[in-house]
Design an enzyme around this catalytic site. Structure first.
Site, PDB file in Angstrom:
ATOM      1  N   GLY A 189      36.997  50.917   9.269  1.00 52.02           N
ATOM      2  CA  GLY A 189      37.750  50.849   8.021  1.00 52.02           C
ATOM      3  C   GLY A 189      37.026  51.561   6.897  1.00 52.02           C
ATOM      4  O   GLY A 189      36.306  52.547   7.120  1.00 52.02           O
ATOM      5  N   SER A 190      37.159  51.024   5.681  1.00 53.73           N
ATOM      6  CA  SER A 190      36.752  51.757   4.479  1.00 53.73           C
ATOM      7  C   SER A 190      35.272  52.101   4.411  1.00 53.73           C
ATOM      8  O   SER A 190      34.898  53.070   3.747  1.00 53.73           O
ATOM      9  CB  SER A 190      37.125  50.957   3.231  1.00 53.73           C
ATOM     10  OG  SER A 190      38.525  50.754   3.242  1.00 53.73           O
TER      11      SER A 190
END
Lengths: 384, 603
Positions: free
Chosen positions: B300-301
């Site tokens: 993810g981020s």
């Protein structure tokens, strides 16, 4: 001498009986006696050496087998000395009845016998266990010698020879059905006595041929015996070749001079009951090739002494008894060593004088006693 | 009278006997001379018995010399049937002292074997009681058992040993050769039943004890990380929480936590898995797993830092390049959303990084292009295992380069549609902030012998200049801004400059409401001494990484940094707006009037 006259008739008759029974000569074949005693003592040492470890382990008493064997050895030596002083001719009176008793016992054995080691070979009388087949060997020798000496003139005739051998053959058949190796020994005893008596040679070659054929037929009929042959040739392939292999390991690890008395490892349970039939392999392991040849030499010396006695006696009966006993001891020694070295298929034959076993020891010592008695007679005969 | 033919025949018999005897003597000579060696060898092999003596297993120390795994003397109790004099007394004593059932013990006592083992791993104190009774036939052998003084500490890293003291998982198996040593042996002669023979010369080969292993774990950091992880796991009722703390300069791992940890002294007792499907062995295997290296996840981020590195390396973006975020981006036929529904509007790259704006990264990713992106992944070690000295490291799961089209490139740019291990991400991030060196994460530092002298110092591969130094400098600033002003602000602590990146990854399959909330942070931001990652698996309630993961990292740093001797730096913190000057040459604009956005949505 004064005492005897006082004691009266009964004592006199007893004395006369003993005078008749015993030979007055002090001569005896000492080399034979000493080699026998040496073998007995050596046997006790080896029995202790082979059995002490397992006896300690299983029975908590290292000397268990030694003490038992020692008692039988003592008894056997007494019997030997006693018989050696007797005039063996009195045995003539007993040979026929004893032969019949043996046959009866052998017939009765399957019904009254005691089982041990998977075979019914023992009879129990008054708590005393013995093997009829063990007694059969000297009795067949005595009986065959007796009858052959009577019929010696015409023994070359087949009919007469058959008459001589009929009872021994019955006994041998009964024994062989139960115990092949003892059967072979008994056959050898009877055949050799007749062979020596008879002037002929060819018929014995025929008899020998027939016996070989019978043996082969015997093997072919019972397949388990054929398997025995295969076990003999390739012991490592079979579980039942275990004993043979262990014996070979023991012999091989002996080398020239052995590991020293008491140092065998194979006796520590690797060779089952190493104090019995396979005691010679432990002798090899502990005393080496040197010791083994000494032991074989000792036996050959004993047999040679017996042959000297047989050849020199003027009495055919005595000579034939000695021949029977020679055959017994020689066959047993040779077969035992052959089995232990895996030279022939395995069969259970103890080594005379040395293997553990009371009945056998007393019997063989009694036989030597007879030979010694013959040797006394020999000297007496020469004096005349 | 003996006739002459009789005498002759007697001699024939004698000659026959002698001949056979001679043949047997020849046979005997053959066996005892020619075959002697052959049979003797077989016989000796039959008699010899090798009894091995266990070698003492090496101790595992932490970086400060604290014992993490050592050896505890234990005893094994056995009986020798033939030596027992009082059977009932023996049975009573064994049942009483060892707490065993009578039937079982009696059976063993009566078994006519050489030696019957009654119980092993008996505590020394208990065995001493038996020893005092001095019963015939009862044998007590001393032995060593692996013992872990901290029970659960770093359980999934250290691993444990089996019945033969052999490593089964973790460091114990990775360093088996170092730790195990060489067992010695006693060669004895035995009889057919296996009894050892007395007075037989025995040859003894002494065992060589294993070497002690010093690992980079710091008990205090590990303990503290474990406490913090456990606290957040309970607070968020999460499945599990993993933490890795590493020195970004050289790859030494200070702490690796996977709560719930299990008790290394009772590794076969299930912890935190009261109910399980399938076999118990499967459940145990799951319990022993080290999620930081054995499993992959969608980062993810946090992965946006990799995209940023690629863009800076390739020179396709400047920090003040303008982007616009309407809340989504249409890539080919797909409409890919930003986490901020309304969009971030117009923003620079630096702002987009701080905001963790998906459209910005999609654009940047597209500028880099597939092949350059993959080259940069390669430079950051994402296609290879990290090389950590633990068994069973997982490989990343990536699209094949030829299959990556615009949509895949867009999703990969913000950390989706592929999987890597947490440690791979931490390694890549280390390179991004340590000046560009790709380190090898590791535990093993050096070994010592029994006397404590260093025997072997382990060397690990350090790939210097994997990325440009300038890129790394810029990345430090960008990541610091995330904590100082962006989504990672909950990781702030007074007196230290922290850099970091948050992430909230939705677990597959999408839409099941299960998330992994994570935070990757390092400090001090200008000269990183420690880098760490925390992953909270399936938290309940609020699941945003910035809200639940970042503060835990902040809390840990607040304790660990002083412990590591990193000095506080209030002034710089206070003047953070001005210290952008450090990075001369690069035009960075860091807006200090932080939107203090408490904006949990920003990832």
């Amino acid at each position: 001498m004064a005492k005897k006259k006082k004691s009266g008739g009964l004592f006199n008759s007893i004395k006369e009986f003993f005078q008749e029974l015993f030979i007055k000569s002090d001569y005896v074949d000492y080399p034979l006696m000493f080699v026998t005693l040496f073998l007995v003592v050596f046997g006790l040492v080896m029995v202790y050496s082979t059995s002490s470890y397992t006896a300690e382990l299983k029975l908590g008493q290292a000397t268990y087998y030694l003490v038992r064997q020692g008692m039988f050895a003592l008894l056997g030596v007494c019997v030997m000395l006693f018989i050696s002083r007797m005039d063996y001719h009195f045995l003539k009176k007993f040979s026929v009845p004893l032969m019949l008793v043996v046959i009866v016992l052998l017939v009765a054995l399957p019904f009254v016998g005691v089982e041990s080691h998977g075979a019914v070979r023992w009879i129990n009388i008054f708590g005393f266990q013995f093997q009829p087949s063990e007694f059969a060997k000297p009795i067949i020798a005595l009986f065959t010698a007796h009858i052959a000496s009577i019929k010696s003139a015409r023994i070359g005739e087949l009919k007469i020879m058959a008459k001589v051998l009929i009872l021994p053959v019955i006994a041998i058949v009964l024994i062989t059905s139960e115990n092949l190796s003892t059967g072979i020994i008994c056959t050898a005893i009877a055949c050799v006595i007749v062979f020596v008596t008879s002037p002929k040679v060819k018929q014995f070659l025929v008899i020998g041929g027939i016996l070989v054929c019978v043996m082969i037929g015997f093997l072919l009929v019972a397949s388990y015996r054929l398997e025995r042959i295969d076990i003999w040739l390739n012991p490592e392939k079979y579980d039942s070749g275990y004993q043979t292999l262990q014996s070979l390991y023991a012999i091989g690890s002996g080398g020239l001079f052995g590991k020293g008395l008491g140092q065998s490892i194979q006796k520590l349970g690797f060779i089952p009951e190493s104090h019995n039939d396979y005691i010679f392999s432990v002798v090899c392991e502990e005393l080496g090739l040197f010791g083994a040849i000494c032991v074989i030499g000792m036996f050959m010396f004993l047999i040679w002494r017996c042959v000297i006695i047989a050849v020199n006696t003027e009495d055919l009966y005595g000579a034939l008894i000695v021949v029977g006993i020679i055959t017994h001891i020689a066959v047993q020694v040779l077969v035992n060593i052959a089995v232990v070295t895996n030279s022939i298929p395995p069969t259970g034959v103890p080594l005379p004088f040395i293997s553990y076993g009371g009945t056998a020891l007393v019997c063989v010592l009694a036989e030597v006693g007879i030979v010694l008695s013959v040797s006394r007679h020999l000297r007496v005969a020469k004096e005349y | 009278m003996l006739k002459p033919h009789m005498k002759r025949k007697i001699l024939v018999v004698l000659v026959g006997v002698f001949a056979v005897a001679l043949l047997l003597t020849v046979r005997l000579s053959y066996l005892m001379i020619a075959k002697s060696e052959y049979y003797m060898e077989i016989a000796e092999a039959l008699h010899d018995r090798e009894r091995s003596i266990k070698a003492k297993r090496g101790v595992i120390y932490d970086r400060n010399g604290v014992e993490l795994a050592s050896n505890k003397p234990v005893c094994s109790v056995s009986v020798i049937h033939s030596q027992i004099t009082d059977e009932d007394a023996v049975v009573d004593a064994l049942c009483g002292v060892l707490d065993l059932s009578e039937g079982e013990v009696r059976k063993k006592v009566q078994a006519n074997t050489i030696r019957e083992k009654i119980k092993s791993n008996v505590d020394k104190e208990i065995a001493d009681k038996l020893r005092e009774m001095d019963l015939d036939g009862v044998m007590i052998d001393e032995d060593y058992k692996r013992y872990y003084p901290y029970d659960t500490l770093a359980s999934k890293v250290l691993g444990f040993t089996g019945a033969d003291n052999q490593g089964i998982v973790g460091i114990e198996v990775a360093y088996e050769e170092t730790l195990a040593g060489v067992p010695g042996s006693i060669l004895t002669m035995t009889d057919a039943h296996g009894y050892e023979l007395e007075n037989e010369a025995e040859s003894r080969i002494e065992p060589i004890p294993g070497d002690n292993l010093h690992i980079s774990i710091d008990v205090n950091i590990q303990k503290y990380a474990e406490q913090a992880a456990t606290k957040v796991m309970k607070a968020k009722n999460a499945q599990r929480v993993s933490v890795v703390m590493m020195n970004p300069q050289n790859g030494e791992i200070y702490a690796m936590v996977n709560v719930p940890e299990y008790n290394l002294n009772e590794p076969y007792t299930l912890v935190g898995m009261e109910s399980y499907e399938g076999s118990k062995q499967d459940a145990l295997n799951t319990m022993w797993r080290n999620f930081c290296i054995n499993d992959t996840y969608e980062p993810g981020s946090t992965f946006k830092l990799v995209t940023a590195v690629a863009a800076l390396e390739e020179g396709v973006v400047n920090l003040d390049d303008g982007f616009s975020c309407p809340g989504f981006r249409v890539v080919e036929d797909r409409r890919i959303r930003c986490h901020k529904v309304g969009g971030h509007g117009s923003e620079t790259f630096a702002e987009g990084f701080k905001n963790s704006c998906n459209p910005v990264f999609m654009d940047v990713g597209a500028r880099v292009g597939v092949s350059a992106m993959y080259e940069n992944y390669e430079k950051l070690g994402l296609f290879e295992k990290t090389g950590v000295d633990l068994p069973g490291e997982a490989s990343s799961i990536m699209h094949k380069q030829e299959n990556v089209k615009a949509v895949e490139l867009a999703t990969m740019s913000f950390g989706q549609s592929f999987q890597i291990t947490p440690l791979q991400l931490l390694r890549a991030a280390s390179a991004a902030v340590n000046g560009g060196t790709l380190v090898t994460p590791h535990f093993g530092m050096y070994t010592t012998d029994e006397a404590g002298t260093v025997k072997e110092t382990f060397q690990y591969n350090m790939e210097e200049s994997a990325i440009e130094k300038e890129t790394s400098e810029t990345m430090k600033l960008l990541l610091e801004s995330v904590v100082a002003e962006g989504s990672g602000n909950k990781a702030q602590i007074a007196g230290y400059r922290i850099g970091g990146k948050t992430a909230t990854s939705e677990k597959l399959p999408r839409g099941n409401g299960k998330y992994i909330s994570s935070f990757l942070g390092f400090a001090p931001a200008n000269n990183p001494q420690i880098i760490g990652i925390i992953l909270i698996d399936e938290p309940e309630g609020i699941y945003y990484g910035g809200t639940i993961a970042a503060p835990v990292m902040g809390e840990m740093f607040a304790n660990i940094l002083p412990y590591l001797g990193v000095e506080e730096d209030y002034t710089e913190q206070e003047e953070s707006s001005e210290d952008t000057n450090e990075t001369d040459g690069i035009d960075v604009e860091l807006d200090t009037s932080s939107q203090s956005n408490g904006n949990d949505l920003i990832e």
